[in-house]
Scaffold this motif. Structure first.
Motif, PDB file in Angstrom:
ATOM      1  N   ARG A   1       1.336  -0.744  -0.003  1.00 43.05           N
ATOM      2  CA  ARG A   1      -0.117  -0.208  -0.511  1.00 43.05           C
ATOM      3  C   ARG A   1       0.747   1.497   0.247  1.00 43.05           C
ATOM      4  NH1 ARG A   1      -3.277  -3.981   3.487  1.00 43.05           N
ATOM      5  NH2 ARG A   1      -2.538  -2.647   5.080  1.00 43.05           N
ATOM      6  N   LEU A   2       1.719   1.191   0.970  1.00 39.29           N
ATOM      7  CA  LEU A   2       3.044   2.593   0.225  1.00 39.29           C
ATOM      8  C   LEU A   2       3.645   2.852  -0.566  1.00 39.29           C
ATOM      9  CD1 LEU A   2       3.861   4.809   2.744  1.00 39.29           C
ATOM     10  CD2 LEU A   2       5.502   2.715   3.656  1.00 39.29           C
ATOM     11  N   LEU A   3       4.018   2.064  -1.436  1.00 37.94           N
ATOM     12  CA  LEU A   3       3.812   1.570  -2.738  1.00 37.94           C
ATOM     13  C   LEU A   3       3.042   1.843  -3.657  1.00 37.94           C
ATOM     14  CD1 LEU A   3       6.606   0.864  -4.630  1.00 37.94           C
ATOM     15  CD2 LEU A   3       5.826  -1.844  -5.130  1.00 37.94           C
ATOM     16  N   GLU A   4       2.097   1.648  -3.503  1.00 37.11           N
ATOM     17  CA  GLU A   4       1.120   2.494  -4.325  1.00 37.11           C
ATOM     18  C   GLU A   4       0.925   4.302  -4.104  1.00 37.11           C
ATOM     19  OE1 GLU A   4      -2.285  -0.243  -3.847  1.00 37.11           O
ATOM     20  OE2 GLU A   4      -1.187  -1.896  -4.992  1.00 37.11           O
ATOM     21  N   GLN A   5       0.526   4.887  -3.269  1.00 34.70           N
ATOM     22  CA  GLN A   5       0.904   6.178  -2.811  1.00 34.70           C
ATOM     23  C   GLN A   5       1.680   6.869  -3.865  1.00 34.70           C
ATOM     24  OE1 GLN A   5       0.817   6.796   1.499  1.00 34.70           O
ATOM     25  NE2 GLN A   5      -0.590   4.666   1.802  1.00 34.70           N
ATOM     26  N   GLU A   6       1.230   7.854  -3.408  1.00 35.36           N
ATOM     27  CA  GLU A   6       1.564   8.497  -4.642  1.00 35.36           C
ATOM     28  C   GLU A   6       2.803   9.595  -3.353  1.00 35.36           C
ATOM     29  OE1 GLU A   6      -0.801  11.747  -6.743  1.00 35.36           O
ATOM     30  OE2 GLU A   6      -1.494   9.719  -8.077  1.00 35.36           O
TER      31      GLU A   6
END
Length: 264
Positions: free
Chosen positions: A241-246
């Protein structure tokens, strides 16, 4: 009436005379002896007793006395009644010697038993003092971590070095700093304090929860590396999820990309 300090020093005196104290403990005893007349008096009594034990020797009849005794024995053999009397005296002398030896042995045994009991009591007293000291430090630590000053909270977090096996109250207080403190440095210090116990399931759960909300890149990377090191598979989802956050920093995303294959 003796003070607690007098009683403690008194329990150390036998070991002091035997040279069994550490330099620090020896200096502590000697400093107290300089101001306590009762302890100095007790020390002198113990020293006298120790000296008596060391110098005590069983007196053996001299050759001259033994020769005289043999001459008398030969003369007394002429009379049966006197022989019986002599034998009785000889037995009496031997019996008295055995009684004296037994009394000395009993005294020594009683003294040694007393020393052992005093040493055990001393060890228990020291353990109680150390336990009380840790409780005081824990109270101070928890109080500082609730202080309004960030520097005081950092100081409180640093007290973790005094607790090789912190209890749940300390871990929860550190978790509160890591999860909710508004100062980045306090949170970073709380993370570093908890990372020493990262194998704990409780601490790993705290790190996973923190990863869901932490925005400081340094703390994010520290938590990621720690969870990977401990092969915590529950960390995969929050990392993704952290990887997907802009708003996640590019170098943090790069760290996640390197970390995920190691635990998936």
């Amino acid at each position: 009436m003796k003070s607690e300090k007098d009683n403690f020093i008194s329990s150390q005196l036998p070991a002091y005379l035997d040279g069994q104290l550490s330099p620090k403990e020896k200096q502590q005893v000697e400093d107290h002896l300089a101001i306590s007349e009762s302890c100095r008096k007790e020390l002198e009594e113990l020293r006298t007793l120790f000296t008596a034990f060391k110098e005590e020797q069983v007196q053996v009849p001299s050759d001259k006395l033994r020769n005289q005794f043999n001459q008398v024995l030969e003369q007394e053999k002429l009379s049966q009644s006197k022989v019986v009397l002599l034998e009785n005296n000889k037995r009496s002398w031997a019996s008295n010697l055995l009684k004296i030896a037994a009394s000395v042995a009993l005294l020594i045994a009683a003294f040694q038993t007393g020393r052992i009991l005093e040493m055990e009591k001393s060890n228990q007293d020291v353990a109680a003092i150390l336990e009380e000291s840790l409780q005081i430090k824990q109270t101070a630590m928890l109080s500082l971590m609730e202080n309004q000053s960030a520097s005081k909270r950092i100081q409180g977090v640093s007290y973790i070095e005094e607790f090789p096996n912190p209890d749940e109250a300390i871990v929860e207080a550190l978790a509160k700093r890591l999860l909710h403190d508004d100062n980045d440095i306090v949170r970073l210090n709380a993370f570093e304090a908890l990372s020493g116990f990262a194998s704990s399931e409780m601490v790993k759960s705290i790190f996973i929860e923190t990863l869901e909300k932490e925005k400081n890149p340094s703390i994010q990377i520290g938590i990621i590396q720690t969870l990977v090191k401990n092969q915590e598979k529950k960390a995969v989802a929050p990392m993704q999820r952290l990887l997907e956050q802009e708003d996640t920093q590019p170098f943090v995303k790069n760290e996640i990309k390197l970390a995920l294959p190691k635990i998936i």
